[in-house]
Enzyme design. Structure first.
Site, PDB file in Angstrom:
ATOM      1  N   ALA A  99       0.827  -1.207   0.000  1.00 36.03           N
ATOM      2  CA  ALA A  99       0.000   0.000   0.000  1.00 36.03           C
ATOM      3  C   ALA A  99       0.861   1.256   0.000  1.00 36.03           C
ATOM      4  O   ALA A  99       1.776   1.399   0.810  1.00 36.03           O
ATOM      5  CB  ALA A  99      -0.930   0.005   1.215  1.00 36.03           C
ATOM      6  N   CYS A 100       0.552   2.159  -0.906  1.00 34.06           N
ATOM      7  CA  CYS A 100       1.306   3.411  -1.033  1.00 34.06           C
ATOM      8  C   CYS A 100       1.317   4.210   0.263  1.00 34.06           C
ATOM      9  O   CYS A 100       2.333   4.803   0.639  1.00 34.06           O
ATOM     10  CB  CYS A 100       0.692   4.252  -2.149  1.00 34.06           C
ATOM     11  SG  CYS A 100       1.327   5.944  -2.276  1.00 34.06           S
ATOM     12  N   PHE A 101       0.184   4.212   0.969  1.00 41.11           N
ATOM     13  CA  PHE A 101       0.050   5.103   2.120  1.00 41.11           C
ATOM     14  C   PHE A 101       0.612   4.524   3.419  1.00 41.11           C
ATOM     15  O   PHE A 101       0.425   5.094   4.477  1.00 41.11           O
ATOM     16  CB  PHE A 101      -1.413   5.524   2.300  1.00 41.11           C
ATOM     17  CG  PHE A 101      -1.825   6.556   1.284  1.00 41.11           C
ATOM     18  CD1 PHE A 101      -1.595   7.897   1.520  1.00 41.11           C
ATOM     19  CD2 PHE A 101      -2.402   6.183   0.088  1.00 41.11           C
ATOM     20  CE1 PHE A 101      -1.953   8.866   0.586  1.00 41.11           C
ATOM     21  CE2 PHE A 101      -2.757   7.136  -0.861  1.00 41.11           C
ATOM     22  CZ  PHE A 101      -2.526   8.476  -0.608  1.00 41.11           C
TER      23      PHE A 101
END
Length: 245
Positions: A123-125
């Site tokens: 996940a990017c975040f």
């Protein structure tokens, strides 16, 4: 994704930059260009009625739901691609500050290679990157670039609501691992709605404030233009490059 790719491929060295803002219908999981599809639980994705695509830019996965996506295409002639990344986030942070969100720029990058880290950096975040926007050390905006011969393409996602956390449900991993990654994601990211629940923010207000920052700080004149039918037809030829499901 195909339209952003087409625009970046066809931009000429003396053309003005193009900045697009958009949402997704239905909601969609996007992978960075080099990410492995094996980390997606396609059964869970289909059950929710979401789609999946691959971005032409790098970085980690994003659930495009309660967020605002932007695509910036600019000619590479006489520009510093690192400066574009920094300045865009700087002016976006200024715009968010003006709207009542006390965010700031992050100057600490992730030292671990997100591809080698596999599902832990899916996940990017849940991972930091240099010059991205944070609130109390939690990520609010995620962006990535792709450099072409004559152009730079920059993608970004601005978290407006908290639905991004659902991305963990779409991972092809054990329930125990999902709980661990969800805890990391909640500790690493935050949406504008969670920062200021009392502020009702619509996308147009945010876009207008950001464009005002560009006009004021860079002395730019901004033109608004709709895509013609030919742009859409040409972009359609590249859909297969980015469509996962």
């Amino acid at each position: 994704m195909a339209l952003d790719f087409y625009l970046a491929q066809n931009i000429q060295e003396n053309d003005p930059p193009v900045l697009r803002f958009y949402g997704w219908q239905p909601y969609c999981l996007s992978l960075g260009y080099h990410q492995d599809e094996k980390f997606i639980d396609f059964s869970a994705l289909n059950q929710k009625g979401y789609h999946a695509v691959r971005r032409p830019t790098g970085g980690s996965a994003i659930l495009h739901s309660e967020e605002l996506t932007y695509g910036l295409m600019a000619p590479r002639k006489d520009i510093n691609v690192h400066a574009i990344y920094y300045l865009f986030h700087k002016y976006l942070a200024n715009a968010l500050n003006d709207l009542g969100f006390p965010v700031s720029l992050n100057y600490q990058a992730d030292k671990e290679n997100y591809l080698r880290a596999g599902e832990e950096r899916f996940a990017c975040f849940n991972r930091p990157a240099f010059a991205e926007i944070k609130y109390q050390n939690k990520k609010v905006v995620g962006s990535a670039q792709k450099l072409y011969r004559n152009a730079v393409l920059q993608h970004g996602s601005i978290l407006v609501g908290a639905k991004q956390n659902e991305i963990i449900d779409l991972m092809n991993t054990s329930e125990q691992a999902k709980q661990r990654y969800l805890a990391i994601l909640k500790a690493s990211s935050v949406s504008l709605a969670e920062i200021k629940p009392d502020i009702s923010l619509d996308f147009n207000t945010l876009i207008e404030r950001l464009l005002r920052e560009f006009e004021k700080k860079l002395n730019l004149r901004i033109y608004f233009k709709k895509f013609d039918e030919d742009h859409l037809l040409q972009a359609q030829k590249f859909v297969h490059k980015f469509k996962i499901q």
